[in-house]
Every structure is written in C-alpha cells, then in structure tokens.
Write a protein that holds these residues in place. Structure first.
Motif, PDB file in Angstrom:
ATOM      1  N   SER C 344      77.015   2.929 -22.128  1.00 22.40           N
ATOM      2  CA  SER C 344      77.268   3.663 -20.779  1.00 22.40           C
ATOM      3  C   SER C 344      76.948   3.192 -19.573  1.00 22.40           C
ATOM      4  O   SER C 344      77.433   3.171 -18.244  1.00 22.40           O
ATOM      5  N   ILE C 345      75.698   2.729 -19.562  1.00 19.05           N
ATOM      6  CA  ILE C 345      74.893   2.330 -18.277  1.00 19.05           C
ATOM      7  C   ILE C 345      75.446   1.042 -17.889  1.00 19.05           C
ATOM      8  O   ILE C 345      75.657   0.697 -16.699  1.00 19.05           O
ATOM      9  N   SER C 346      76.029   0.366 -18.846  1.00 18.66           N
ATOM     10  CA  SER C 346      76.532  -0.896 -18.489  1.00 18.66           C
ATOM     11  C   SER C 346      77.950  -0.740 -18.064  1.00 18.66           C
ATOM     12  O   SER C 346      78.735  -1.655 -17.337  1.00 18.66           O
ATOM     13  N   ALA C 347      78.439   0.393 -18.175  1.00 20.60           N
ATOM     14  CA  ALA C 347      79.900   0.779 -17.731  1.00 20.60           C
ATOM     15  C   ALA C 347      80.962   0.144 -18.592  1.00 20.60           C
ATOM     16  O   ALA C 347      81.581  -0.479 -17.824  1.00 20.60           O
ATOM     17  N   PHE C 348      80.807   0.089 -19.713  1.00 20.76           N
ATOM     18  CA  PHE C 348      82.029  -0.207 -20.746  1.00 20.76           C
ATOM     19  C   PHE C 348      83.129   0.715 -20.597  1.00 20.76           C
ATOM     20  O   PHE C 348      83.096   2.038 -20.224  1.00 20.76           O
ATOM     21  N   SER C 352      80.580   6.490 -20.070  1.00 19.77           N
ATOM     22  CA  SER C 352      80.573   7.378 -18.756  1.00 19.77           C
ATOM     23  C   SER C 352      80.164   6.517 -17.444  1.00 19.77           C
ATOM     24  O   SER C 352      80.792   6.763 -16.327  1.00 19.77           O
ATOM     25  N   GLY C 353      79.425   5.493 -17.381  1.00 14.92           N
ATOM     26  CA  GLY C 353      79.163   4.709 -16.289  1.00 14.92           C
ATOM     27  C   GLY C 353      80.536   3.929 -15.692  1.00 14.92           C
ATOM     28  O   GLY C 353      80.546   3.776 -14.509  1.00 14.92           O
ATOM     29  N   PHE C 354      81.527   3.724 -16.626  1.00 20.95           N
ATOM     30  CA  PHE C 354      82.648   2.931 -16.385  1.00 20.95           C
ATOM     31  C   PHE C 354      83.384   3.796 -15.081  1.00 20.95           C
ATOM     32  O   PHE C 354      83.949   3.362 -14.036  1.00 20.95           O
ATOM     33  N   VAL C 355      83.484   5.257 -15.476  1.00 21.34           N
ATOM     34  CA  VAL C 355      84.277   6.027 -14.442  1.00 21.34           C
ATOM     35  C   VAL C 355      83.569   6.510 -13.395  1.00 21.34           C
ATOM     36  O   VAL C 355      84.216   6.983 -12.464  1.00 21.34           O
ATOM     37  N   THR C 356      82.432   6.434 -13.365  1.00 18.53           N
ATOM     38  CA  THR C 356      81.515   6.812 -12.309  1.00 18.53           C
ATOM     39  C   THR C 356      81.209   5.611 -11.139  1.00 18.53           C
ATOM     40  O   THR C 356      81.337   5.903  -9.748  1.00 18.53           O
ATOM     41  N   LYS C 357      80.687   4.742 -11.781  1.00 14.67           N
ATOM     42  CA  LYS C 357      79.992   3.214 -10.765  1.00 14.67           C
ATOM     43  C   LYS C 357      81.372   3.110 -10.078  1.00 14.67           C
ATOM     44  O   LYS C 357      81.141   2.432  -8.920  1.00 14.67           O
ATOM     45  N   SER C 358      82.434   2.904 -10.702  1.00 11.82           N
ATOM     46  CA  SER C 358      83.659   2.268  -9.894  1.00 11.82           C
ATOM     47  C   SER C 358      84.146   2.994  -8.694  1.00 11.82           C
ATOM     48  O   SER C 358      84.674   2.429  -8.098  1.00 11.82           O
ATOM     49  N   LEU C 448      94.866  -1.338 -15.493  1.00 12.54           N
ATOM     50  CA  LEU C 448      94.679  -2.722 -16.398  1.00 12.54           C
ATOM     51  C   LEU C 448      93.534  -3.520 -15.698  1.00 12.54           C
ATOM     52  O   LEU C 448      92.716  -4.187 -16.413  1.00 12.54           O
ATOM     53  N   THR C 449      93.738  -3.837 -14.277  1.00 12.79           N
ATOM     54  CA  THR C 449      93.014  -4.737 -13.557  1.00 12.79           C
ATOM     55  C   THR C 449      91.252  -4.453 -13.736  1.00 12.79           C
ATOM     56  O   THR C 449      90.522  -5.074 -14.271  1.00 12.79           O
ATOM     57  N   HIS C 450      91.264  -3.056 -13.611  1.00  9.21           N
ATOM     58  CA  HIS C 450      89.979  -2.517 -13.592  1.00  9.21           C
ATOM     59  C   HIS C 450      89.065  -3.015 -15.083  1.00  9.21           C
ATOM     60  O   HIS C 450      88.202  -3.421 -15.189  1.00  9.21           O
ATOM     61  N   VAL C 451      90.017  -2.520 -15.872  1.00  5.96           N
ATOM     62  CA  VAL C 451      89.312  -2.734 -17.398  1.00  5.96           C
ATOM     63  C   VAL C 451      89.250  -3.994 -17.650  1.00  5.96           C
ATOM     64  O   VAL C 451      88.221  -4.423 -18.367  1.00  5.96           O
ATOM     65  N   ILE C 452      90.272  -4.888 -17.416  1.00  2.00           N
ATOM     66  CA  ILE C 452      90.158  -6.519 -17.802  1.00  2.00           C
ATOM     67  C   ILE C 452      88.977  -6.892 -16.982  1.00  2.00           C
ATOM     68  O   ILE C 452      88.235  -7.802 -17.615  1.00  2.00           O
ATOM     69  N   THR C 453      88.757  -6.762 -15.681  1.00  3.44           N
ATOM     70  CA  THR C 453      87.941  -7.314 -15.257  1.00  3.44           C
ATOM     71  C   THR C 453      86.480  -6.987 -15.466  1.00  3.44           C
ATOM     72  O   THR C 453      85.587  -7.848 -15.448  1.00  3.44           O
ATOM     73  N   GLN C 454      86.364  -5.658 -15.702  1.00  2.00           N
ATOM     74  CA  GLN C 454      84.973  -5.238 -16.030  1.00  2.00           C
ATOM     75  C   GLN C 454      84.636  -5.933 -17.398  1.00  2.00           C
ATOM     76  O   GLN C 454      83.385  -6.172 -17.649  1.00  2.00           O
ATOM     77  N   LEU C 455      85.822  -6.022 -18.357  1.00  2.00           N
ATOM     78  CA  LEU C 455      85.370  -6.589 -19.743  1.00  2.00           C
ATOM     79  C   LEU C 455      85.062  -8.037 -19.512  1.00  2.00           C
ATOM     80  O   LEU C 455      84.000  -8.514 -20.151  1.00  2.00           O
TER      81      LEU C 455
END
Lengths: 84, 488, 563
Positions: C344-348, C352-358, C448-455
C-alpha cells in the motif's frame, strides 16, 4: 510439528533463484509492454522508451550507493548518546 | 452594604480561631476542630462578601492616627480575590496539617495552629488594606507571625533559617519599603489607594523610576534578586507552612502588594508613561530565569519548589512592570493559578515525606506505583505551573505573553518561553521518576512499607490538583471580576 | 446532545476506563470511538458551538468537509489502535490513546486558533505518556525531548496567534498569510509538528522509543493534525512545495542505512508527509483532495506497518534489522499483513497508496511543476525501496536469525486484518474514499498508462534491490546510530547549556553567601528578642509585642515629623 525437520519453501536456494528469475522475466515483459499501448503523458520525456523502468532502477541504485557513502559521515557507535 | 462596618470580621475570625486553639491547648481534637471551623467560617464570610460585591466600597477606618494616616479597610476586587484564595486554601491546608503534623509526630502543635491563625489574620489585613500604611503594618505583622512557624523545629538549622528569613524580610521592608512609603507621603500627601494612582503631577521621570524600584525591592516577599534567599531558608518549616504560607499567603502577599502599588499608587497608565518600572522589569526577568536555573540544580525537593516559586513570583512582578492592562491582569490571575498548582506540589512533597521521610528528588525513583494518587496529583499540578493547556496555569501565562507581545518586549517574551522550558525540565522529572524509572536498589524502604499518605493529606492534594484542571474551564468569572481593575 | 463535540466523548470517556477491568473494559474502550463516530456522523453540516473565555469567543466545534474527512479517519484509527492495544494490561497507555485521539479529533473540528492551540497542546501532553510508558532510560530521555519540542511549537503557535489576532482582529482558523509575523510563527509551529526538514528530528528521535502500541498510536495523529492545519491555513503557499520535496527526498537516504526498523518507518513517514505538504503547497482542488486522501490512506497503511513491527517487537523483544530475519516462519499472518502494508505504501495498483498519491503527482504534473514531479517520482521509487522491501525483507525474510516465537496475539491480528482490508478496499473501490473528500471532482486513478508505468517503476526498483543484494553492494544492517539534526542539541548544545548553568549556579552561590552575611547581622538582632530561645517561641509573643510597639511608634514619629 517438528521444527528441525520442517523445511520451508524459501529455505531452498533453488526456489529463491526461481523467484529472482521470475522477477527478471516480469521486468522484461513490463518493459516490452511500452511497444503495445499509447501512453497518456504530461511531460515529453515520459514517452521515452521504458522511462519509468530506467528511472526506477537508476534512482534506487543511486539512492543506495549514496546512502552507503553517507554512512562514513553520520554513522556512530550505538551508545553514542549514552542512553542505551 | 450591611456587612461593611464589620470588615474587621475577616481578621477577627482567624484571631478568634487562634484564641480557641489556645483555649483547647490540652484537647487536640477540639483544638484542631476550632482551627478548621475558623477556616471554614472565614471562607464562608469571604464568599458572602463576594456575593454582595457591587463595586469598591467606601473606606472603613479602624483607627485614625492622624489626619490622612489611618488603619483602614476597603473592599475592592483584587483584595477580595486574594482573600478568597487565601481563606479557601487555608481550609485545605488545615485539613492537610492535621494529617501531616500527626503523621510526622510534630510537637508544639498549639503554637503551630495559633500562629497559623494569626498569619491568616495578617494576610486578611493585607488583602483589605485601604492604604499603604495599613498594608505596611500588616505586611510586617505577617513576617513576625510566620517566624515562629519557620523555626518550628527549634533546631540550629531552623534557627539559622529563621535569621535569614527575618533579617531579609524585615531588613528590606524597613530600608526600602518604609523609605518609599515616606517619599510617597511627602510627594503626594496621601497614602490611600486610589484608582489611577496618586503620583501623577508630583513625581516624574527618574524620581518615579527610583520610587517604584524602592517599593519593589522593599517588598522582599515578592522575592526579587538579590533578596530572595529568605524563601529557600523558610523551607525548614513543616510542609503545611511551606504549602500555604510560602506558596500562597506570604509570597502572594508580596506580589499582591506589588500589584496594589502598581495599580493604586502609581496607576498602570502612569507607570507606562513615566516608564517607571523599566529597571524592575529587567530585574524580574533576570530573577525569573536565574531562579529557574537554580531550581534545576537543586536536589532537595522543597528547595527546588522554593526556587520555582521565586521564578513564578517574578511572572507576576513582570505582569505589573510591563505596565499594560492585559499583562497586569495576567499577573493578578497568576496569583490564583499559581497558588493552586504550587500548593498541590508542596502538599505532595509533604505527603512523600510523611510516608518515606525522603526529601531529595533523586530518591523518588519508582515510588509512583505505591503512591499513585500523590504522584499523579504532582504531575497535574506541574503541568499547570508550566502553563500547559488544559490546566489553569495556561490562562495567566497566556495574558502575560499577550502583554509582552503587545508592549513589544520581545526579550521578555523570549524569557517567558525559556522559563517555560526550564519549568518542564525541573518540575516534570520529579513526578516522572516515580512512575517511569525503576526503583533504586539502594532505597532503604521498599516493598509493602510504602503506601499512600493519610487520607487527611491525600484528599486536599487531590482536590487542589483537580482544581488546576477544572478551573481551566471556569476562569471567565474571575477574569470578568478582575477586568475593571486594570481597564478603567 | 446534537452539538456535543465528538472529541469530548473520547476524552471524558477515557477516565472511567481506568476503573474498569477485564472484558468489560475491553468492550467499553472499543465502544467509545464507535459512539464518538456516530455522534460525528449525526452532526449537521456547518454546525458551530461557541464558548467565551478571557474575552475571546471560541468556536469549539466547526464542521466543514476537510475537517470531516480527517475526523473520520481519526475515528477509524482510534478504533484500530484501541483494538491493537487490548493485549496490554497497562491502563495508562489505553487512557493516553483515548485522550490523544480525542484531542486530535477536537483539533480538526476546532473553528478558531485558540481552541486549536488547546487541543494541540493537550494532544502533545497525552501522547508523551505513550513514550514514557516504555519505562527505559532511552524512552525517558526521548519523551522529555519530545515534550520540549512540542512545547516550543506550542509557544510559537501561541505567540503567532496573539500577533495574528492583533493584526487581523480575528482568531478564526482560516486561510492565513505566512508573510505576516503572526502567520510566519504559526507556519513555523505547524512546521515543527509536521516534521519540516531540520525541524523533523523529534519525530525520528521519539517515535521509535515508544511502547509497542505507543509508536502505532503516535504515527496516526500529531503529524496529520499538522497536515490538516497547513491545508486549512496555508493552502497554495508555494514554498510548501519545496519544503515538501525536501521532506520526500532526504529521509529515504537515512532509511536505507537505519537499523531500527521502527525508525526506518519514521523516516518513511516524513517522506509520506512530504507528499501531503507538496499537495498543500500546490493548493488546487485536485492537490488538496490528494492531500486529504493521502493522509487518510497513509494513516491506515502506516499504522499497519507499525503494527506488524510492534508485534515483532512484542514477540521477539528486538526491532533492529541486524537481529531479525526469517520470522515469516513463526509469524506468517503478521508477515502477510506487513506485506499488504508495504504494497500500500509503495502504491501498487489495487492498494490504497496507488489511488491517493497519484492525485498529488497528477496535480504537480497538471500545474507544470516538472522538477517537483521528478523528485516525487524519485521519492516514490525510494519509498518502495526502504518501506516496501526493506521492512518486510529484513524482518520476515532475509537470512534466518533463528528466532522462533509465537504469532502475534489475536487482538493484534484482528487490528492488522482490519487495517489490511481497508488498505485493499480503498485501492479497489477508490470512489468510496473520493466521495468523502473536500471537493467533488471526477478523478480516475486506473488508466492503462498509470498502471503500467507504476508497475514498471516499482518492479525495476525491486530489480535494483535484488541486483544490489546479490552483488553484495547493499549496505549491511549494522548496530549503530546515525547522526541527525538532534546532534546539535544533544552534544554541543547540551555542553553549552550545562556550562552556562554551572556558572550561573556558582554565581548565585556567591551572592547567597554575601546576602546571608548581610541578613544575619540584621537577623541576629531581631532574633535575640524573637528567636526560639526568646520569649516568643515559648509562650506568648511578648517579645514581638514589644518590638511591634517600638516599631509602630518609630514609624508614627517619622510620619508625624514629616507631616
């Protein structure tokens, strides 16, 4: 359960190696994905091939190597402040 | 007002109580009962005065010595609040004394209770004094009547402490206070307390500065540098004396006089326009900081508390010396807020002594689990004295800081901040050691030997500690009551 | 009842908890945050409660959308933390937790600066007991330093409030100008509480010294109160962007070389707070929503991580990375929850971190802060590195330390499970959280962009870690302390203060001797008539009466002559 006999899956170096290779493969696949979709970006440099991948890798290596150098400056004995 | 001609009752009740104490000197229970009932009666009387209060009363002369020179009383808000405080806490202290004096098998209790009553009578005289002369007379009476209490133990140590006590208090009052009094008399022709002061038009500039400085140095009970040593010396007295007299009645009589003189002899505005209080301001700031630092270096618990009192008294002197309504009001409130905190601290110190005979801070490690209520009360009171919300001490500190900001005395502001931090550093460890440090293996008394102090000690200290918290939310009536004194 | 402040339910309710025992107490303390939450939910929007003190009209209750979302998460945290602490028999800690949580809620519901100040101070005071309650010499000192720093912050706030009230004529807690003297002091006071760079050290110093539950509790409230306060008073203040960036960047270097795993997490906290501060600095609706949302998510996953480390400390008695390893064998559930917190903290994606930090990074990009965006991206990679990988890796995996212990107590596991469910829940159903946010704006985190780039970012960070470890380049965990800003006041500052005090004490002693001589000569004379061997001490104050009369006569003569 007899603890001495029990061997966990991760105890075997082979299994660890499998995990590592799995990670390599996953990374390669993620990098290649860049060919197959249209990026919606805010900055031009985001469109460079595998920008996020390179950035992540270099950032972390730099972070660790710099932190290691920082140790020379800031590391002290555990009881430096005399309250342990 | 019906009760006014009887304002002397405030003096008579404790004196009568003293007489009863003397009468019942061979019947301890009756003796203590008469002391306690005098306390309750006095408190009720003062509350009644407060209830009927509608504005400063006319001056009531008791004894005319010559024209313009008399022993006279008057009701006004500042004195009423001081009298209420002293009489209210007297009740608690009497109760506490019964537990403490018996718990420590102290002797000469008749003399003790007698002089305690006389001291309270003198305090009432100060509170209701209508002029400087009356104030001065009762000021000296208070010094003399507390002296036998200070030397109660009759050891050579007590004697030596008593000499310093008497020497400094009488010495400064005669050398400086009396001189200032005479000068005021010559210059203004009156010693009466008047709203706005009596010096306007007859004492300006350097003369005003000198006069104010003489007054402040003369009021040794306000414990300014360098004449504060009498207070640590007085700590040789039994703890109830230290608690009521040397945290409330005597020392507050000093700063009360400071406020009275600032408001009714000089006038806050006049102080400001003549910059008469500048020297004293800096002296008080220095006293506040230095006394805090000395407190930090003291291992003896009561000595540490005494230096803390010295430092806190300077808050009040600063409040007056800033010559600004908010600050002076803060000083007046500080008389009350500090009294509740400091009396609790002394009650706790006495309770600890009664149970363990420990007098030093470094002996207290690990005691908190045996004496939970005592040390919890200590911490609450310490928070109040430091001035942390939600404890009553924070309001007076708020006004004092507001005063220093308004008058743009940023060094004073900084000194307040520094003193607050020092307060944390010397007060908190006393309570914290007891709860959060392991008991010392070298402790002589450990295990089941230690328990809470007698209930007669415990109840008053819990009550005053609770007051430091609860009064935080009920300060407004007091504020409203005192407000007109400083904002005419 | 309708305008009762929810904070009071927790603060006043904490007292009876002292008297209760066993299961009854457990039920009671768990019920308090629930009751308080219900009260919060039934409060009508825009409600105000007022109280007059010292001639000031305080607004003790003022509910707006920003304070609402913080009050909600503080309630959730309070419930989880109480649940987590049920194993301890130390009633002091539970009471401190309830009061502290109540004060935090009171602070975010405060409508004026004075009320805010009171709750801030009360929160500091109640929270410090969670540090002292560990009862070690180190925690004693750390608690003291913590309190002193909080008091300094309080004094700055108080002075700032007075100056601000003088210049603006109002104590209302609303947008302020950090350029005015009052505003600047208030800014600084919040900055201390929010662990701005150079002012941050109290956090790193004190939090790891608290008790098992104490550290978790501390991590939830104080700093987030500060974020709320900054968002209310200083939204859109550009300097906050640069302050926030520093906060995201510098602690991760310390986190890499720190051995105490709970201290690693406190460094990572500063990093996460940095994101929120950047959001406040940008100050657009998207950025402020991002700050609120990130604070919400952060409290949960940070608590989860601290909870897992607390469980490790409780069961093994150790918390240094150099002493731990292989604990997944003994504490599999705790390990699992820790990994969820790390993800979560790493924003996978799906956490939760993924939907807030972004939202914050999106706002930075949208406003064209290129450098800021790059630093945040670096910090995102870094946070995965030290919180996401280092914490679970060195505690639960790495080389087997040989420690075998019991799994965490059931109450702790329940609390961690609930926190984990919430972390995933927010990640999967982000719109539920978005609906609580101050501004209604359509934001879609899953593209799609956000998920792939984050991964890509995360997995290549993991790759870097793996490569460094396998090459032997990764710095080993060493028993040590790392110097930080606190060195200045713990070494040279301390030395200076001690020496200054010594000379003042010595000077005072000298003065004392001199004064004593002076007063003795006066005192001895009086003493002869008045002393313990004198008449006075024995029976009746004849001695003093004589003195008195002589004295009065003298005074009278002087006056008579003068007149």
């Amino acid at each position: 359960m007899n603890r001495k006999k029990h061997r966990y899956w991760l105890d075997s170096p082979d299994n660890v190696r499998k995990l590592v290779y799995g990670l390599y493969a996953l990374c390669a696949a993620l990098m290649l994905l860049d060919f197959f979709y249209h990026k919606h970006t805010n900055f031009p440099f985001e469109n460079w091939f595998g920008f996020f991948a390179w950035f992540g890798f270099i950032a972390c290596v730099a972070l660790v190597l710099l932190a290691k150098q920082m140790r020379k400056l800031v590391k002290r004995d555990e009881d430096y402040y005399g309250d342990v | 007002m019906i009760l006014l001609p009887h304002l002397e009752l405030a003096l008579l009740i404790p004196l009568l109580g003293g007489a009863l104490v003397l009468l019942f000197r061979n019947r301890p229970r009756l003796r203590e009962a008469s002391s306690l009932s005098a306390g309750i009666l006095l408190f009720l009387y003062i509350t009644q005065l407060l209830g009927q209060y509608h504005g400063p009363s006319p001056v009531h002369t008791l004894l005319n010595i010559s024209a313009n020179l008399s022993i006279a009383f008057q009701l006004e808000p500042l004195g009423l609040v001081f009298a209420l405080l002293a009489s209210g806490l007297w009740v608690f202290t009497t109760m506490y004394s019964i537990g403490y004096m018996n718990g420590n098998s102290e002797k000469n209790l008749t003399r003790f209770y007698l002089f305690f009553s006389v001291s309270i009578a003198a305090t009432m005289g100060i509170a209701f004094a209508a002029n400087l002369f009356t104030l001065f007379i009762f000021y000296e009476a208070l010094t003399l009547s507390t002296y036998p209490l200070v030397t109660h133990k009759q050891t050579s140590e007590a004697r030596s402490g008593g000499r310093v006590y008497l020497g400094l208090l009488l010495g400064t009052s005669i050398m400086f206070f009396l001189t200032a009094l005479v000068i005021t008399w010559i210059r203004s022709g009156t010693l009466d307390f008047m709203p706005g002061g009596v010096l306007e038009g007859n004492t300006q500039g350097l003369a005003a500065v000198l006069l104010f400085t003489l007054f402040m140095l003369g009021i040794g009970k306000a414990a300014l540098l360098p004449f504060y040593r009498w207070l640590p010396a007085a700590m040789i007295a039994p703890t109830p004396v230290s608690a009521l007299l040397h945290a409330v009645a005597v020392v507050k009589a000093g700063v009360f006089s400071v406020l009275k003189i600032s408001v009714y002899t000089f006038g806050i505005d006049y102080l400001a326009t003549q910059e008469a209080s500048v020297w004293i301001l800096w002296l008080a700031v220095a006293t506040m900081v230095i006394a805090s630092i000395i407190a930090l270096s003291m291992d003896n618990l009561k000595a540490r508390l005494a230096y803390s009192t010295i430092s806190q008294l300077s808050y009040i002197v600063i409040g007056a010396a800033l010559a600004w309504p908010a600050a002076a009001l803060g000083g007046a409130l500080h008389i009350v807020t500090h009294a509740f905190g400091k009396i609790t601290l002394f009650f706790c110190a006495g309770a600890i002594y009664t149970v363990t005979k420990y007098t030093r801070v470094s002996q207290l490690n690990g005691l908190g689990h045996k004496m939970q209520f005592t040390f919890a009360a200590f911490l609450l009171a310490a928070f109040s004295v430091i001035g942390l919300p939600p404890f009553i001490g924070s309001w007076s500190k708020w006004l004092l800081i507001e005063g220093s900001v308004d008058t743009q005395h940023y060094i004073v502001l900084f000194a307040f901040a520094l003193s607050t931090l020092l307060n944390c550093a010397y007060l908190l460890p006393i309570g914290l050691r007891a709860f959060f440090k392991p008991p010392d293996p070298a402790q002589t008394i450990t295990g089941p030997g230690i328990q809470e102090a007698p209930l007669a000690c415990l109840i008053p200290l819990c009550a005053t500690a609770a007051a430091t918290l609860l009064l935080f939310f009920y300060i407004q009536p007091l504020y409203d009551f005192l407000y007109p004194v400083f904002n005419s | 009842m309708s305008s009762l402040n929810p904070a009071l339910i927790l603060v006043l309710g904490a007292l009876p908890a002292l008297a209760l025992k066993g299961h009854l107490r457990a039920v009671y303390v768990l019920l308090l945050p629930v009751l308080s939450f219900l009260q919060l939910y039934t409060l009508p929007a825009g409600i105000r409660a007022e109280f007059e003190i010292l001639g000031m009209l305080l607004t003790t209750l003022h509910l707006d959308r920003l304070s609402f979302v913080f009050a909600v998460i503080f309630h959730i945290a309070a419930f989880l933390l109480i649940l987590y602490s049920l194993h301890t028999r130390d009633r002091l800690q539970q009471m401190a937790t309830l009061i502290y949580a109540g004060c935090a809620i009171g602070a975010v519901l405060a409508g004026d600066l004075v009320t805010l100040f009171i709750y801030f101070e009360a929160a500091a005071l109640s929270s410090v007991f969670l540090i002292w309650a560990r009862r070690t010499p180190a925690s004693y000192g750390a608690g003291m330093r913590y309190l002193i720093v909080q008091v300094i912050s309080g004094l700055l706030l108080l002075t700032g409030i007075i100056l601000h009230a003088r210049s603006s004529g109002s104590i209302e807690f609303t947008q302020m100008d950090p350029g005015t003297p009052g505003g600047a002091l208030i800014f600084l006071a919040f900055g201390i509480k929010c662990a701005f760079p150079l002012l941050h050290n109290w956090l790193v110093d004190a939090y790891p010294q608290a008790t098992v539950t104490g550290t978790v509790v501390l991590s939830a409230f104080t700093t987030k109160m500060a974020v709320y306060a900054l968002a209310t008073a200083f939204a859109g203040t550009e300097i906050l962007i640069w302050i926030g960036l520093l906060m995201t960047a510098f602690p991760i270097f310390y986190a890499v070389i720190e051995n105490d795993l709970r201290r690693v997490l406190t460094y990572s906290m500063i990093n996460q707070l940095g994101f929120m501060v950047v959001g406040v600095g940008i100050g657009t609706e998207l950025a402020l929503n991002g700050t609120a949302a990130h604070a919400f998510a952060h409290i949960l996953y940070k608590a989860l991580l601290f909870m897992s480390m607390g469980a490790v400390l409780l069961r093994t008695g150790r918390i240094n990375g150099s002493d731990l390893g292989g604990l997944y064998k003994s504490m599999p559930y705790t390990a699992g929850f820790c990994v969820i917190g790390a993800a979560s903290i790493s924003a996978f994606p799906l956490f939760s971190g993924f939907v807030t930090k972004s939202m914050i990074m999106g706002a930075a990009a949208h406003e064209g802060y290129t450098l800021a965006w790059l630093v945040l991206l670096f910090a995102s990679a870094g946070v995965f590195h030290h919180s996401g990988i280092k914490i679970p890796y060195f505690a639960f995996f790495a080389h087997d330390s040989g420690i075998r212990c019991k799994e965490a107590p059931a109450s702790m596991l329940c609390a961690m499970a609930l926190a984990a469910v919430l972390c995933i829940g927010i990640g999967v159903f982000p719109q539920t959280l978005y609906a609580l946010l101050p501004y209604q704006i359509g934001y879609q985190p899953y593209s799609l962009t956000h998920v792939i780039t984050q991964l890509q970012l995360l997995f290549f960070s993991a790759l870097a870690f793996t490569w460094l470890v396998r090459q032997g380049l990764y710095p080993p965990e060493l028993r040590s302390v790392n110097l930080d800003v606190d060195w200045f006041y713990r070494k040279p500052g301390r030395w200076l203060a001690e020496h200054a005090m010594q000379s003042i004490v010595a000077g005072e002693q000298k003065m004392g001797v001199w004064i004593k001589k002076l007063s003795f000569s006066a005192g001895t004379r009086l003493h002869r008539h008045h002393g313990p061997q004198g008449l006075l001490a024995k029976t009746w104050p004849t001695g003093s009466m004589v003195l008195w009369v002589a004295f009065l006569l003298g005074v009278y003569l002087i006056f008579y002559y003068v007149y």
